[in-house]
Design an enzyme around this catalytic site. Structure first.
Site, PDB file in Angstrom:
ATOM      1  N   SER A   1      -7.904 -11.228   2.290  1.00 44.15           N
ATOM      2  CA  SER A   1      -6.874 -10.313   3.124  1.00 44.15           C
ATOM      3  C   SER A   1      -7.667  -9.960   4.555  1.00 44.15           C
ATOM      4  O   SER A   1      -7.166  -9.730   5.559  1.00 44.15           O
ATOM      5  CB  SER A   1      -6.552  -8.982   2.368  1.00 44.15           C
ATOM      6  OG  SER A   1      -5.360  -9.675   1.313  1.00 44.15           O
TER       7      SER A   1
ATOM      8  N   THR B   1      -6.437  -4.841   5.059  1.00 47.02           N
ATOM      9  CA  THR B   1      -5.468  -5.068   6.075  1.00 47.02           C
ATOM     10  C   THR B   1      -5.283  -3.901   7.039  1.00 47.02           C
ATOM     11  O   THR B   1      -5.476  -4.065   8.426  1.00 47.02           O
ATOM     12  CB  THR B   1      -4.197  -5.239   5.445  1.00 47.02           C
ATOM     13  OG1 THR B   1      -4.178  -6.523   4.810  1.00 47.02           O
ATOM     14  CG2 THR B   1      -2.954  -5.378   6.666  1.00 47.02           C
TER      15      THR B   1
ATOM     16  N   ASP C   1       0.000 -12.303   4.828  1.00 50.31           N
ATOM     17  CA  ASP C   1      -1.405 -12.577   5.120  1.00 50.31           C
ATOM     18  C   ASP C   1      -1.847 -13.798   4.296  1.00 50.31           C
ATOM     19  O   ASP C   1      -2.787 -14.427   4.809  1.00 50.31           O
ATOM     20  CB  ASP C   1      -2.154 -11.440   4.986  1.00 50.31           C
ATOM     21  CG  ASP C   1      -2.106 -10.874   3.367  1.00 50.31           C
ATOM     22  OD1 ASP C   1      -1.480 -11.186   2.765  1.00 50.31           O
ATOM     23  OD2 ASP C   1      -3.191  -9.693   3.186  1.00 50.31           O
TER      24      ASP C   1
END
Length: 429
Positions: free
Chosen positions: A82, A135, A302
């Site tokens: 991520s 993120t 993602d």
């Protein structure tokens, strides 16, 4: 560190003729379904279908689909984490797995939110993980490792644009990282003028920007079994309300963080509850854009998590009804079984919609004293009954989908790399 001007120049040099000819939207809403590979949106279509209608109902994902994106990191593994993917989505530059807003040489990369803040936009981050998770951190900080949670949280007070933190609004979890024995970052943010609440029930008490809401020690509670299963949609609605109070332009980043966590856990019912919340959020954003057509929405993932398959072991079937029958997280069902082992039949029927034969019940009783094993056994039973398959508890390299709507949405048609999504958004800024 690259200057913001240099980054904008690089984005413009990489821009296409289409980008140059596209009127810039006033506002940008960037949504990320963490771990949401194509199998998740397919599963959600069957899961959410109204059986009373003769045709399979289209979902908001079907309505907004415009393209696909590759997600690989800056090496030849092809499978991203991520942090690397979020860094690409935030800055337009590939990096290594674990990188938070830095390039392969660990030099800081200016992010979409940093550049927007520099240009006078209001900026906001809404997530269901902790707000210093991979993120959101890749848009708000720069660190060599996503695991440095305290360092990343600290940087939210030291990485300043025009003397203020990058995000004017932050909603999500992460209390333990912001109120620590060594530091009280919440008090420091209050000194920068931030309003603060720590209970989602009090979200309406945030009446202006800047503002901070931390609604969990780490991540927020999962959607499945929650009394507030649409908490991402609820936070996004309030964010749009606060952002719309000012005439200033805004960039809002929203992450449906826990789709990924369900995928890592190979928990299909958990995943569909998170997808339901994300779908409601997309519906909300689309309705906002219908009222504010100068706004652009771009949504993607993602990466994909779990190697999810609908159908398993040669059976041509997937049991959406069985998945929908599960009303609580397996951990909570396991706790109920441990507390009332003699009520196994009724608990499984009420909370999972399952009727087990004596042999299957005996298999559960054999692990009744080990909550983790019992939880895993329950998930296996759900998978067997619904014919849900998984190939990994990690990520995979499958391309993910792109969804777009509003002013400039045509820029996100077809196949793009995740860096190209970011470059297009930077070009629009």
């Amino acid at each position: 560190m690259k200057t913001l001007t240099a980054t904008l120049l690089a984005a413009s040099l990489c821009s296409s003729t289409a980008l140059a000819q596209t009127p810039a939207p006033t506002n940008i809403i960037y949504l990320i379904g963490d771990g949401m590979g194509p199998a998740y949106t397919s599963a959600f279509r069957y899961f959410s279908d109204n059986p009373a209608t003769p045709e399979l109902d289209k979902t908001i994902f079907d309505q907004l689909l415009t393209g696909m994106a590759s997600t690989y990191p800056d090496d030849d593994t092809w499978v991203t984490d991520s942090a690397a993917s979020a860094t690409a989505l935030a800055s337009g530059t590939k990096s290594y797995n674990g990188a938070i807003g830095v390039d392969p040489q660990q030099h800081p990369l200016p992010s979409l939110l940093e550049i927007a803040k520099q240009q006078g936009y209001q900026t906001a981050m809404v997530v269901t993980s902790q707000i210093n998770h991979a993120t959101p951190a890749s848009f708000l900080a720069h660190n060599k490792s996503r695991r440095n949670y305290n360092e990343i949280a600290d940087e939210y007070l030291t990485n300043l644009i025009k003397g203020q933190p990058v995000a004017d609004l932050m909603l999500g979890g992460g209390q333990q990282y912001f109120i620590r024995q060594d530091k009280d970052l919440v008090s420091e943010l209050k000194q920068h003028g931030y309003q603060y609440v720590d209970n989602l029930d009090n979200l309406a008490q945030l009446t202006r920007l800047p503002a901070l809401g931390l609604f969990g020690d780490k991540g927020m509670e999962p959607a499945l079994g929650s009394r507030q299963p649409l908490r991402l949609s609820q936070m996004t609605e309030h964010a749009l309300r606060l952002l719309s109070q000012s005439p200033e332009r805004f960039v809002l980043v929203v992450e449906a963080s826990q789709i990924d966590w369900c995928g890592h856990s190979n928990d299909i019912s958990c995943a569909m509850a998170e997808m339901t919340d994300f779908a409601a959020t997309l519906e909300l954003v689309k309705a906002y854009i219908d009222q504010h057509p100068n706004t652009l929405m771009v949504a993607t993932a993602d990466h994909s998590t779990g190697g999810l398959s609908l159908g398993r072991q040669g059976v041509y079937q997937w049991g959406a009804k069985q998945v929908k029958a599960v009303t609580d997280m397996p951990a909570d069902i396991a706790a109920s079984l441990q507390a009332r082992p003699k009520a196994m039949t009724s608990i499984l029927a009420e909370q999972m919609g399952l009727t087990l034969n004596p042999q299957q019940q005996q298999q559960l009783r054999a692990v009744i004293d080990d909550k983790e094993q019992l939880e895993q056994a329950l998930k296996r039973r759900i998978d067997e009954a619904s014919h849900t398959g998984w190939t990994t508890t990690g990520h995979d390299a499958v391309d993910v989908q792109i969804f777009s709507y509003g002013q400039g949405s045509a820029l996100f048609n077809g196949h793009l790399d995740n860096t190209e999504i970011a470059k297009a958004l930077l070009g629009l800024l």
